[in-house]
Scaffold this motif. Structure first.
Motif, PDB file in Angstrom:
ATOM      1  N   ALA A  83       0.830  -1.209   0.000  1.00 57.81           N
ATOM      2  CA  ALA A  83       0.000   0.000   0.000  1.00 57.81           C
ATOM      3  C   ALA A  83       0.863   1.257   0.000  1.00 57.81           C
ATOM      4  O   ALA A  83       0.551   2.229  -0.700  1.00 57.81           O
ATOM      5  CB  ALA A  83      -0.939  -0.014   1.204  1.00 57.81           C
ATOM      6  N   LEU A  84       1.948   1.272   0.762  1.00 53.33           N
ATOM      7  CA  LEU A  84       2.845   2.429   0.780  1.00 53.33           C
ATOM      8  C   LEU A  84       3.477   2.673  -0.591  1.00 53.33           C
ATOM      9  O   LEU A  84       3.515   3.815  -1.072  1.00 53.33           O
ATOM     10  CB  LEU A  84       3.944   2.233   1.825  1.00 53.33           C
ATOM     11  N   VAL A  85       3.969   1.617  -1.202  1.00 57.44           N
ATOM     12  CA  VAL A  85       4.617   1.759  -2.508  1.00 57.44           C
ATOM     13  C   VAL A  85       3.608   2.246  -3.541  1.00 57.44           C
ATOM     14  O   VAL A  85       3.879   3.166  -4.311  1.00 57.44           O
ATOM     15  CB  VAL A  85       5.270   0.427  -2.944  1.00 57.44           C
ATOM     16  N   VAL A  86       2.424   1.646  -3.566  1.00 60.24           N
ATOM     17  CA  VAL A  86       1.410   2.053  -4.544  1.00 60.24           C
ATOM     18  C   VAL A  86       0.997   3.498  -4.320  1.00 60.24           C
ATOM     19  O   VAL A  86       0.845   4.269  -5.268  1.00 60.24           O
ATOM     20  CB  VAL A  86       0.196   1.105  -4.490  1.00 60.24           C
ATOM     21  N   TYR A  87       0.842   3.896  -3.067  1.00 60.43           N
ATOM     22  CA  TYR A  87       0.436   5.269  -2.788  1.00 60.43           C
ATOM     23  C   TYR A  87       1.478   6.261  -3.283  1.00 60.43           C
ATOM     24  O   TYR A  87       1.158   7.233  -3.968  1.00 60.43           O
ATOM     25  CB  TYR A  87       0.178   5.470  -1.297  1.00 60.43           C
ATOM     26  N   PHE A  88       2.743   6.011  -2.946  1.00 62.45           N
ATOM     27  CA  PHE A  88       3.777   6.980  -3.291  1.00 62.45           C
ATOM     28  C   PHE A  88       4.220   6.900  -4.755  1.00 62.45           C
ATOM     29  O   PHE A  88       4.732   7.872  -5.295  1.00 62.45           O
ATOM     30  CB  PHE A  88       4.985   6.837  -2.360  1.00 62.45           C
ATOM     31  N   VAL A  89       4.014   5.759  -5.412  1.00 61.66           N
ATOM     32  CA  VAL A  89       4.441   5.622  -6.804  1.00 61.66           C
ATOM     33  C   VAL A  89       3.304   5.937  -7.782  1.00 61.66           C
ATOM     34  O   VAL A  89       3.545   6.504  -8.847  1.00 61.66           O
ATOM     35  CB  VAL A  89       5.000   4.201  -7.062  1.00 61.66           C
ATOM     36  N   PRO A  93       1.517  10.781  -7.383  1.00 61.48           N
ATOM     37  CA  PRO A  93       1.824  11.467  -8.649  1.00 61.48           C
ATOM     38  C   PRO A  93       0.582  11.692  -9.519  1.00 61.48           C
ATOM     39  O   PRO A  93       0.455  12.734 -10.152  1.00 61.48           O
ATOM     40  CB  PRO A  93       2.811  10.528  -9.351  1.00 61.48           C
ATOM     41  N   ALA A  94      -0.338  10.742  -9.546  1.00 59.24           N
ATOM     42  CA  ALA A  94      -1.555  10.917 -10.343  1.00 59.24           C
ATOM     43  C   ALA A  94      -2.419  12.036  -9.780  1.00 59.24           C
ATOM     44  O   ALA A  94      -3.045  12.790 -10.525  1.00 59.24           O
ATOM     45  CB  ALA A  94      -2.341   9.620 -10.401  1.00 59.24           C
ATOM     46  N   SER A  95      -2.450  12.162  -8.481  1.00 60.82           N
ATOM     47  CA  SER A  95      -3.204  13.245  -7.851  1.00 60.82           C
ATOM     48  C   SER A  95      -2.614  14.600  -8.222  1.00 60.82           C
ATOM     49  O   SER A  95      -3.350  15.541  -8.547  1.00 60.82           O
ATOM     50  CB  SER A  95      -3.202  13.058  -6.337  1.00 60.82           C
ATOM     51  N   HIS A  96      -1.301  14.691  -8.188  1.00 61.12           N
ATOM     52  CA  HIS A  96      -0.649  15.941  -8.587  1.00 61.12           C
ATOM     53  C   HIS A  96      -0.896  16.230 -10.070  1.00 61.12           C
ATOM     54  O   HIS A  96      -1.128  17.378 -10.451  1.00 61.12           O
ATOM     55  CB  HIS A  96       0.851  15.894  -8.306  1.00 61.12           C
ATOM     56  N   ALA A  97      -0.855  15.197 -10.914  1.00 58.42           N
ATOM     57  CA  ALA A  97      -1.107  15.379 -12.348  1.00 58.42           C
ATOM     58  C   ALA A  97      -2.547  15.820 -12.579  1.00 58.42           C
ATOM     59  O   ALA A  97      -2.805  16.685 -13.421  1.00 58.42           O
ATOM     60  CB  ALA A  97      -0.821  14.083 -13.096  1.00 58.42           C
ATOM     61  N   ARG A  98      -3.477  15.252 -11.846  1.00 63.36           N
ATOM     62  CA  ARG A  98      -4.885  15.620 -12.000  1.00 63.36           C
ATOM     63  C   ARG A  98      -5.099  17.078 -11.588  1.00 63.36           C
ATOM     64  O   ARG A  98      -5.841  17.811 -12.237  1.00 63.36           O
ATOM     65  CB  ARG A  98      -5.770  14.697 -11.161  1.00 63.36           C
TER      66      ARG A  98
END
Length: 135
Positions: A83-89, A93-98
């Protein structure tokens, strides 16, 4: 064509699907190898003197009733690491891109626009009925 592709990628359900696939497949082997090689031996330090590791027997003279706590703790650690890896990877980044390139939808502005439409419709109905309300 590229605008449609960008909209497709930034859609929420596509990201959720990508997260599920990655959590289920890509990181499982890496985290399992890490857990089996490092975490499980560390957890088994706290176990008994036998080869079974951390756990307990429900019935003392029946080996088949052994409840192994080590694999349960290891699975929980696996889940947290994945969960940590998926959240940070992926998610962060997708949230920032959105936020940077996605459509800016302000829920309050949408709500305000709807309330304004309702007010205007009620004003029209009130004017057309001469101030009488028939329900």
């Amino acid at each position: 064509m590229l605008k449609g592709f960008k909209d497709f990628l930034l859609r929420g359900n596509v990201l959720d699907l990508a997260v599920a696939v990655v959590m289920g497949a890509a990181f499982t082997a890496i985290v399992k190898a890490f857990s089996d090689g490092i975490i499980t031996p560390l957890i088994n330090i706290f176990g008994g003197t036998g080869d079974l590791g951390l756990g307990f027997r429900l019935v003392s003279d029946k080996p088949a009733t052994y409840v192994a706590m080590g694999p349960i703790i290891t699975a929980a650690i696996n889940f947290i690491l994945i969960a940590l890896v998926v959240y940070f990877v992926l998610v962060l980044p997708a949230s920032h891109a959105r936020k940077r390139w996605g459509k800016a939808e302000d829920p309050e502005a949408t709500e305000l626009a709807r309330l304004t439409e309702i007010r205007d419709l009620l004003a029209e109905v009130n004017q057309s009925s001469g101030g009488r309300h028939e329900f």
